[in-house]
Design a protein around this motif. Structure first.
Motif, short mmCIF file in Angstrom:
data_model
loop_
_atom_site.label_atom_id
_atom_site.label_comp_id
_atom_site.label_asym_id
_atom_site.label_seq_id
_atom_site.Cartn_x
_atom_site.Cartn_y
_atom_site.Cartn_z
N SER A 80 0.77 -1.16 0.03
CA SER A 80 -0.04 0.02 -0.09
C SER A 80 1.03 1.37 -0.04
O SER A 80 0.40 2.37 -0.29
N GLN A 81 2.23 0.97 0.28
CA GLN A 81 2.97 2.32 0.42
C GLN A 81 3.99 2.72 -0.64
O GLN A 81 4.61 3.49 -1.03
N ALA A 82 4.13 1.58 -1.43
CA ALA A 82 5.23 1.34 -2.79
C ALA A 82 4.43 2.03 -3.73
O ALA A 82 3.30 1.57 -4.24
N LEU A 83 5.28 2.75 -4.35
CA LEU A 83 4.83 3.28 -5.49
C LEU A 83 5.12 2.51 -6.81
O LEU A 83 4.28 2.41 -7.78
N TYR A 84 6.25 1.90 -6.60
CA TYR A 84 6.63 1.03 -7.74
C TYR A 84 7.44 -0.27 -7.09
O TYR A 84 8.49 -0.12 -6.14
N LEU A 85 7.36 -1.33 -7.31
CA LEU A 85 8.13 -2.68 -7.15
C LEU A 85 8.25 -3.53 -7.99
O LEU A 85 7.15 -3.88 -8.75
N ASP A 86 9.49 -3.83 -8.46
CA ASP A 86 9.47 -4.81 -9.41
C ASP A 86 9.47 -6.06 -9.02
O ASP A 86 10.31 -6.82 -8.22
N GLU A 87 8.29 -6.79 -9.46
CA GLU A 87 7.75 -7.96 -8.77
C GLU A 87 9.06 -9.21 -8.95
O GLU A 87 8.97 -10.14 -8.11
N THR A 88 9.66 -9.06 -10.03
CA THR A 88 10.82 -10.25 -10.37
C THR A 88 11.84 -10.10 -9.23
O THR A 88 12.79 -10.92 -9.05
N LYS A 89 12.10 -8.79 -8.77
CA LYS A 89 13.12 -8.65 -7.57
C LYS A 89 13.07 -8.55 -6.27
O LYS A 89 13.68 -7.99 -5.40
N VAL A 90 11.49 -8.78 -5.80
CA VAL A 90 11.24 -8.71 -4.44
C VAL A 90 10.72 -10.22 -4.10
O VAL A 90 10.14 -10.91 -4.90
N ILE A 91 10.60 -10.50 -2.90
CA ILE A 91 10.17 -11.75 -2.56
C ILE A 91 8.77 -11.47 -1.61
O ILE A 91 8.71 -10.63 -0.84
N ASP A 92 7.82 -12.03 -2.19
CA ASP A 92 6.28 -11.94 -1.37
C ASP A 92 6.46 -12.74 -0.06
O ASP A 92 6.18 -13.81 -0.22
N LEU A 93 6.22 -11.71 1.05
CA LEU A 93 6.19 -12.54 2.35
C LEU A 93 4.86 -12.83 2.74
O LEU A 93 4.69 -13.44 3.66
N THR A 94 3.73 -12.30 1.88
CA THR A 94 2.36 -12.49 2.43
C THR A 94 1.90 -13.83 2.75
O THR A 94 1.41 -14.09 3.57
N PRO A 95 2.06 -14.83 1.47
CA PRO A 95 1.83 -16.17 1.99
C PRO A 95 2.51 -16.77 3.32
O PRO A 95 1.53 -17.44 3.97
N ASP A 96 3.77 -16.56 3.50
CA ASP A 96 4.51 -16.94 4.66
C ASP A 96 3.73 -16.24 5.90
O ASP A 96 3.65 -17.03 7.02
N ALA A 97 3.53 -15.07 5.80
CA ALA A 97 2.89 -14.39 7.14
C ALA A 97 1.60 -14.93 7.19
O ALA A 97 1.09 -14.88 8.61
N ARG A 98 0.72 -15.05 6.34
CA ARG A 98 -0.34 -15.65 6.36
C ARG A 98 -0.53 -16.87 7.06
O ARG A 98 -1.25 -17.34 8.19
#
Length: 190
Positions: free
Chosen positions: A141-159
Protein backbone atom coordinates in the motif's frame (compact mmCIF):
# COMPACT_ATOMS: atom_id res chain seq x y z
CA UNK A 1 41.44 5.00 -12.74
CA UNK A 2 41.55 1.21 -12.91
CA UNK A 3 41.07 1.07 -9.11
CA UNK A 4 38.00 3.36 -9.36
CA UNK A 5 36.52 1.13 -12.07
CA UNK A 6 37.01 -1.98 -9.90
CA UNK A 7 35.33 -0.25 -6.93
CA UNK A 8 32.40 0.85 -9.12
CA UNK A 9 32.07 -2.67 -10.50
CA UNK A 10 32.12 -4.13 -6.98
CA UNK A 11 29.46 -1.66 -5.88
CA UNK A 12 27.30 -2.55 -8.85
CA UNK A 13 27.71 -6.26 -8.12
CA UNK A 14 26.73 -5.65 -4.50
CA UNK A 15 23.63 -3.72 -5.55
CA UNK A 16 22.68 -6.42 -8.02
CA UNK A 17 23.18 -9.15 -5.43
CA UNK A 18 21.17 -7.25 -2.85
CA UNK A 19 18.29 -6.64 -5.24
CA UNK A 20 16.97 -10.07 -4.27
CA UNK A 21 17.07 -9.20 -0.58
CA UNK A 22 13.94 -7.12 -0.63
CA UNK A 23 10.51 -8.37 0.26
CA UNK A 24 6.98 -7.16 -0.10
CA UNK A 25 3.89 -7.79 1.92
CA UNK A 26 0.26 -6.72 1.99
CA UNK A 27 0.14 -5.52 5.59
CA UNK A 28 -3.48 -4.35 5.44
CA UNK A 29 -4.65 -7.71 4.13
CA UNK A 30 -2.80 -9.54 6.89
CA UNK A 31 -4.19 -7.20 9.53
CA UNK A 32 -7.79 -7.44 8.31
CA UNK A 33 -7.67 -11.24 7.96
CA UNK A 34 -5.88 -11.97 11.24
CA UNK A 35 -8.16 -14.16 13.38
CA UNK A 36 -7.78 -11.78 16.32
CA UNK A 37 -9.38 -9.01 14.26
CA UNK A 38 -12.70 -10.86 14.33
CA UNK A 39 -12.92 -10.45 18.10
CA UNK A 40 -11.81 -6.82 17.83
CA UNK A 41 -14.47 -6.12 15.18
CA UNK A 42 -17.13 -7.75 17.38
CA UNK A 43 -16.14 -5.65 20.41
CA UNK A 44 -16.10 -2.46 18.34
CA UNK A 45 -19.48 -3.31 16.77
CA UNK A 46 -20.99 -3.98 20.21
CA UNK A 47 -19.72 -0.62 21.48
CA UNK A 48 -21.04 1.13 18.39
CA UNK A 49 -24.44 -0.51 18.81
CA UNK A 50 -24.59 0.52 22.45
CA UNK A 51 -23.61 4.07 21.50
CA UNK A 52 -26.31 4.18 18.81
CA UNK A 53 -28.92 2.94 21.28
CA UNK A 54 -27.89 5.57 23.84
CA UNK A 55 -27.95 8.27 21.17
CA UNK A 56 -31.38 7.15 19.95
CA UNK A 57 -32.74 7.22 23.51
CA UNK A 58 -31.40 10.75 24.00
CA UNK A 59 -32.94 11.94 20.71
CA UNK A 60 -36.21 10.23 21.59
CA UNK A 61 -36.25 12.00 24.96
CA UNK A 62 -35.59 15.31 23.23
CA UNK A 63 -38.32 14.72 20.63
CA UNK A 64 -40.84 13.78 23.32
CA UNK A 65 -40.10 16.89 25.38
CA UNK A 66 -40.11 19.09 22.26
CA UNK A 67 -43.50 17.72 21.23
CA UNK A 68 -44.83 18.32 24.73
CA UNK A 69 -43.42 21.85 24.68
CA UNK A 70 -44.98 22.62 21.30
CA UNK A 71 -48.38 21.29 22.38
CA UNK A 72 -48.55 22.97 25.80
CA UNK A 73 -46.46 26.11 25.55
CA UNK A 74 -49.50 28.32 25.02
CA UNK A 75 -51.01 27.17 28.32
CA UNK A 76 -47.86 27.44 30.43
CA UNK A 77 -46.76 30.39 32.42
CA UNK A 78 -43.61 32.22 31.38
CA UNK A 79 -41.59 30.56 34.18
CA UNK A 80 -42.66 27.04 33.16
CA UNK A 81 -42.06 27.81 29.46
CA UNK A 82 -38.57 29.16 30.28
CA UNK A 83 -37.80 26.12 32.42
CA UNK A 84 -38.88 23.76 29.62
CA UNK A 85 -36.79 25.69 27.07
CA UNK A 86 -33.74 25.39 29.32
CA UNK A 87 -34.42 21.69 29.68
CA UNK A 88 -34.58 21.29 25.88
CA UNK A 89 -31.31 23.20 25.49
CA UNK A 90 -29.63 21.02 28.14
CA UNK A 91 -30.74 17.88 26.33
CA UNK A 92 -29.42 19.27 23.02
CA UNK A 93 -26.09 20.05 24.68
CA UNK A 94 -25.90 16.56 26.19
CA UNK A 95 -26.57 15.05 22.77
CA UNK A 96 -23.80 17.12 21.17
CA UNK A 97 -21.35 16.32 23.98
CA UNK A 98 -22.21 12.64 23.71
CA UNK A 99 -21.62 12.63 19.95
CA UNK A 100 -18.21 14.22 20.37
CA UNK A 101 -17.05 12.08 23.28
CA UNK A 102 -18.36 8.77 21.96
CA UNK A 103 -16.65 9.32 18.64
CA UNK A 104 -13.33 9.81 20.41
CA UNK A 105 -13.92 6.88 22.75
CA UNK A 106 -14.78 4.51 19.90
CA UNK A 107 -11.64 5.58 18.04
CA UNK A 108 -9.55 4.99 21.17
CA UNK A 109 -11.13 1.57 21.67
CA UNK A 110 -10.40 0.65 18.07
CA UNK A 111 -6.77 1.76 18.47
CA UNK A 112 -6.38 -0.19 21.73
CA UNK A 113 -7.86 -3.35 20.25
CA UNK A 114 -5.95 -3.25 16.97
CA UNK A 115 -2.53 -2.13 18.29
CA UNK A 116 -1.54 -5.58 19.63
CA UNK A 117 -2.73 -7.20 16.40
CA UNK A 118 -0.67 -4.75 14.35
CA UNK A 119 2.34 -5.56 16.52
CA UNK A 120 1.78 -9.30 16.03
CA UNK A 121 1.54 -8.90 12.25
CA UNK A 122 4.67 -6.71 12.22
CA UNK A 123 6.57 -9.24 14.33
CA UNK A 124 5.56 -12.11 12.05
CA UNK A 125 6.76 -10.16 9.01
CA UNK A 126 10.01 -9.19 10.74
CA UNK A 127 10.68 -12.78 11.82
CA UNK A 128 10.06 -14.11 8.32
CA UNK A 129 12.21 -11.39 6.73
CA UNK A 130 15.08 -12.10 9.13
CA UNK A 131 14.80 -15.85 8.53
CA UNK A 132 15.01 -15.24 4.77
CA UNK A 133 17.90 -12.81 5.19
CA UNK A 134 16.06 -9.87 3.66
CA UNK A 135 17.35 -6.32 3.89
CA UNK A 136 13.98 -4.58 3.72
CA UNK A 137 10.29 -5.32 3.35
CA UNK A 138 7.90 -2.96 1.59
CA UNK A 139 4.19 -2.68 2.21
CA UNK A 140 2.27 -2.87 -1.06
CA UNK A 141 0.00 0.00 0.00
CA UNK A 142 3.00 2.31 0.45
CA UNK A 143 5.15 1.33 -2.53
CA UNK A 144 4.79 3.40 -5.65
CA UNK A 145 6.65 0.84 -7.70
CA UNK A 146 8.11 -2.59 -7.03
CA UNK A 147 9.62 -4.83 -9.66
CA UNK A 148 7.85 -8.08 -8.79
CA UNK A 149 10.75 -10.10 -10.21
CA UNK A 150 13.20 -8.58 -7.74
CA UNK A 151 11.25 -8.83 -4.50
CA UNK A 152 10.05 -11.75 -2.45
CA UNK A 153 6.35 -11.84 -1.51
CA UNK A 154 6.15 -12.59 2.21
CA UNK A 155 2.36 -12.42 2.38
CA UNK A 156 1.80 -16.20 1.98
CA UNK A 157 4.38 -17.03 4.69
CA UNK A 158 2.94 -14.37 6.98
CA UNK A 159 -0.59 -15.73 6.43
CA UNK A 160 0.65 -19.14 7.63
CA UNK A 161 2.47 -17.63 10.61
CA UNK A 162 -0.67 -15.74 11.62
CA UNK A 163 -2.94 -18.81 11.16
CA UNK A 164 -5.01 -17.15 8.44
CA UNK A 165 -6.89 -19.89 6.54
CA UNK A 166 -5.88 -20.19 2.89
CA UNK A 167 -9.46 -19.70 1.71
CA UNK A 168 -9.96 -16.50 3.71
CA UNK A 169 -9.63 -13.45 1.48
CA UNK A 170 -10.53 -9.78 1.70
CA UNK A 171 -13.50 -10.54 -0.56
CA UNK A 172 -14.75 -13.36 1.68
CA UNK A 173 -14.28 -11.11 4.73
CA UNK A 174 -16.29 -8.34 3.08
CA UNK A 175 -19.08 -10.80 2.23
CA UNK A 176 -19.03 -12.07 5.81
CA UNK A 177 -19.22 -8.53 7.23
CA UNK A 178 -22.00 -7.62 4.80
CA UNK A 179 -24.01 -10.68 5.87
CA UNK A 180 -23.52 -9.75 9.52
CA UNK A 181 -24.65 -6.18 8.85
CA UNK A 182 -27.75 -7.43 7.03
CA UNK A 183 -28.52 -9.87 9.84
CA UNK A 184 -28.20 -7.07 12.38
CA UNK A 185 -30.56 -4.87 10.34
CA UNK A 186 -33.19 -7.60 9.92
CA UNK A 187 -34.42 -7.58 13.56
CA UNK A 188 -34.44 -3.78 13.53
CA UNK A 189 -36.66 -3.74 10.44
CA UNK A 190 -39.36 -5.90 12.08
Amino acid sequence: MKKLFVIALAALATLTASAQTFGRVNFQELLMLAPEMDAAREAIAASQKEAEETYSAMVEEYQGKLTQYQQKQATWTAAIRESKERELMEIQNRIQEFQQSISQELQQQQNQLTAPIQEKVSKAITDIAKAKGLTAVFDLSQALYLDETKVIDLTPDARKALNIPADRTIESLQAELQAQAEAAQAPAAK
